[in-house]
Scaffold this motif. Structure first.
Motif, PDB file in Angstrom:
ATOM      1  N   VAL A 150       0.833  -1.209   0.000  1.00 19.21           N
ATOM      2  CA  VAL A 150       0.000   0.000   0.000  1.00 19.21           C
ATOM      3  C   VAL A 150       0.864   1.254   0.000  1.00 19.21           C
ATOM      4  CG1 VAL A 150      -1.687   1.338   1.310  1.00 19.21           C
ATOM      5  CG2 VAL A 150      -1.946  -1.140   1.109  1.00 19.21           C
ATOM      6  N   LEU A 151       1.834   1.307   0.898  1.00 17.34           N
ATOM      7  CA  LEU A 151       2.676   2.494   1.001  1.00 17.34           C
ATOM      8  C   LEU A 151       3.558   2.654  -0.237  1.00 17.34           C
ATOM      9  CD1 LEU A 151       3.765   2.478   4.759  1.00 17.34           C
ATOM     10  CD2 LEU A 151       1.930   3.764   3.645  1.00 17.34           C
ATOM     11  N   GLY A 152       3.990   1.549  -0.836  1.00 12.50           N
ATOM     12  CA  GLY A 152       4.790   1.635  -2.058  1.00 12.50           C
ATOM     13  C   GLY A 152       4.018   2.260  -3.201  1.00 12.50           C
ATOM     14  N   ALA A 153       2.758   1.860  -3.369  1.00 13.38           N
ATOM     15  CA  ALA A 153       1.934   2.426  -4.431  1.00 13.38           C
ATOM     16  C   ALA A 153       1.661   3.913  -4.190  1.00 13.38           C
ATOM     17  CB  ALA A 153       0.617   1.660  -4.530  1.00 13.38           C
ATOM     18  N   ILE A 154       1.399   4.266  -2.934  1.00 16.08           N
ATOM     19  CA  ILE A 154       1.167   5.678  -2.609  1.00 16.08           C
ATOM     20  C   ILE A 154       2.425   6.507  -2.853  1.00 16.08           C
ATOM     21  CG2 ILE A 154       0.661   7.292  -0.732  1.00 16.08           C
ATOM     22  CD1 ILE A 154      -1.129   5.122   0.481  1.00 16.08           C
ATOM     23  N   LEU A 155       3.561   5.982  -2.413  1.00 14.77           N
ATOM     24  CA  LEU A 155       4.823   6.690  -2.591  1.00 14.77           C
ATOM     25  C   LEU A 155       5.153   6.875  -4.069  1.00 14.77           C
ATOM     26  CD1 LEU A 155       7.283   7.947  -1.246  1.00 14.77           C
ATOM     27  CD2 LEU A 155       8.341   5.682  -1.184  1.00 14.77           C
ATOM     28  N   ALA A 156       4.859   5.856  -4.884  1.00 13.76           N
ATOM     29  CA  ALA A 156       5.108   5.970  -6.321  1.00 13.76           C
ATOM     30  C   ALA A 156       4.298   7.113  -6.924  1.00 13.76           C
ATOM     31  CB  ALA A 156       4.762   4.654  -7.011  1.00 13.76           C
ATOM     32  N   ALA A 157       3.025   7.222  -6.528  1.00 14.95           N
ATOM     33  CA  ALA A 157       2.176   8.299  -7.050  1.00 14.95           C
ATOM     34  C   ALA A 157       2.687   9.670  -6.623  1.00 14.95           C
ATOM     35  CB  ALA A 157       0.743   8.091  -6.576  1.00 14.95           C
ATOM     36  N   VAL A 158       3.106   9.769  -5.371  1.00 16.55           N
ATOM     37  CA  VAL A 158       3.611  11.055  -4.858  1.00 16.55           C
ATOM     38  C   VAL A 158       4.904  11.449  -5.568  1.00 16.55           C
ATOM     39  CG1 VAL A 158       4.556  12.216  -2.829  1.00 16.55           C
ATOM     40  CG2 VAL A 158       2.503  10.795  -2.612  1.00 16.55           C
ATOM     41  N   LEU A 159       5.832  10.496  -5.708  1.00 22.47           N
ATOM     42  CA  LEU A 159       7.104  10.790  -6.367  1.00 22.47           C
ATOM     43  C   LEU A 159       6.909  11.142  -7.838  1.00 22.47           C
ATOM     44  CD1 LEU A 159       9.443   8.030  -4.857  1.00 22.47           C
ATOM     45  CD2 LEU A 159       9.453  10.484  -4.353  1.00 22.47           C
ATOM     46  N   LEU A 160       5.984  10.457  -8.497  1.00 20.87           N
ATOM     47  CA  LEU A 160       5.726  10.741  -9.910  1.00 20.87           C
ATOM     48  C   LEU A 160       5.187  12.161 -10.090  1.00 20.87           C
ATOM     49  CD1 LEU A 160       5.747   9.470 -12.766  1.00 20.87           C
ATOM     50  CD2 LEU A 160       3.332   8.891 -12.394  1.00 20.87           C
ATOM     51  N   LYS A 161       4.313  12.574  -9.196  1.00 20.78           N
ATOM     52  CA  LYS A 161       3.733  13.910  -9.286  1.00 20.78           C
ATOM     53  C   LYS A 161       4.768  14.993  -8.965  1.00 20.78           C
ATOM     54  CE  LYS A 161      -0.183  16.694  -7.703  1.00 20.78           C
ATOM     55  NZ  LYS A 161      -0.640  16.964  -9.077  1.00 20.78           N
ATOM     56  N   THR A 162       5.532  14.778  -7.902  1.00 19.59           N
ATOM     57  CA  THR A 162       6.507  15.793  -7.489  1.00 19.59           C
ATOM     58  C   THR A 162       7.699  15.884  -8.443  1.00 19.59           C
ATOM     59  OG1 THR A 162       7.569  14.170  -6.033  1.00 19.59           O
ATOM     60  CG2 THR A 162       5.900  15.600  -5.054  1.00 19.59           C
ATOM     61  N   SER A 163       7.966  14.808  -9.205  1.00 12.31           N
ATOM     62  CA  SER A 163       9.080  14.818 -10.152  1.00 12.31           C
ATOM     63  C   SER A 163       8.657  15.242 -11.552  1.00 12.31           C
ATOM     64  CB  SER A 163       9.727  13.432 -10.219  1.00 12.31           C
ATOM     65  OG  SER A 163       8.807  12.466 -10.733  1.00 12.31           O
TER      66      SER A 163
END
Length: 215
Positions: A150-163
């Motif tokens: 769960v946290l990996g998928a959330i982190l991926a979305a956050v990193l993709l948006k911020t990058s």
């Protein structure tokens, strides 16, 4: 409840942490991989489906192979570690690959690693789990694995948006949890057999080698 969890052996707690880290790392790539292939590399959905099906088949085959090998060689930790190392190495390869077939090969390596580590990992839990809380130990590991996903998928979305939509950056970041998992396996996980005093009596042996008749 806390008293029960305090009885869980340290090795099983370490396995739970490794499961958390590896699942977080895997989902950071898995949750974006299909979008990356289609939106950035313009790969057809049928080819994406073929890739997913092929690499998952490798993973299932390796689950059988790794379980048998961990029994034959009586060394679960080493095979567990090899699988985690494959998962770690696959992340940079996925980050630098810019076409279908290099990504296909990197994904095969990742799924091979996943299959290689999963069966010895569960066997380690079974070896160390006290009989009276065996289900609790397996539930502890599985809960940490699910939380990592769960946290990996959330982190991926956050990193993709911020990058700014930089998929390669997310794939590079996914290597960090995998590397930490490798370190945890090396320093905090032990094979049960290494703590058992060898006996000359067959009934007291902890492991035995698999023979053709067993298969």
């Amino acid at each position: 409840m806390m008293r029960v969890f305090s009885k869980i052996p340290r090795t099983i707690k370490a396995v739970g942490i490794v499961s958390f880290l590896l699942n977080a790392s895997t989902l950071m790539v898995f949750s974006l991989f299909g979008l990356y292939l289609h939106d950035r590399l313009n790969i057809d959905f049928s080819m994406i489906g073929f890739l997913d099906g092929a690499v998952e088949s490798f993973s299932f085959v390796m689950k059988i192979f790794s379980g048998v090998m961990s029994d034959i060689f009586m060394n679960r930790k080493f095979i567990f570690l090899c699988g985690a190392c494959f998962l770690f190495v696959a992340k940079p390869l996925e980050a630098i690959a810019t076409s279908y077939w290099p990504l296909f090969q990197a994904k095969i390596l990742e799924r091979l690693g996943n299959g290689l580590q999963s069966t010895p990992r569960d066997a380690i839990v079974g070896d160390w789990a006290p009989k009276e809380i065996k289900a609790t130990c397996f539930g502890f590991r599985q809960s940490f694995a699910a939380l990592g996903s769960v946290l990996g998928a959330i982190l991926a979305a956050v990193l993709l948006k911020t990058s700014g939509g930089n998929y390669q950056f997310v794939f590079w970041m996914a290597a960090i949890p995998s590397f930490l998992a490798v370190l945890v396996i090396i320093f905090f996980i032990k094979d049960k057999r290494s703590t058992v005093v060898k006996s000359t009596h067959q009934s007291e042996k902890k492991y035995r080698k698999i023979t053709v008749s067993d298969i």
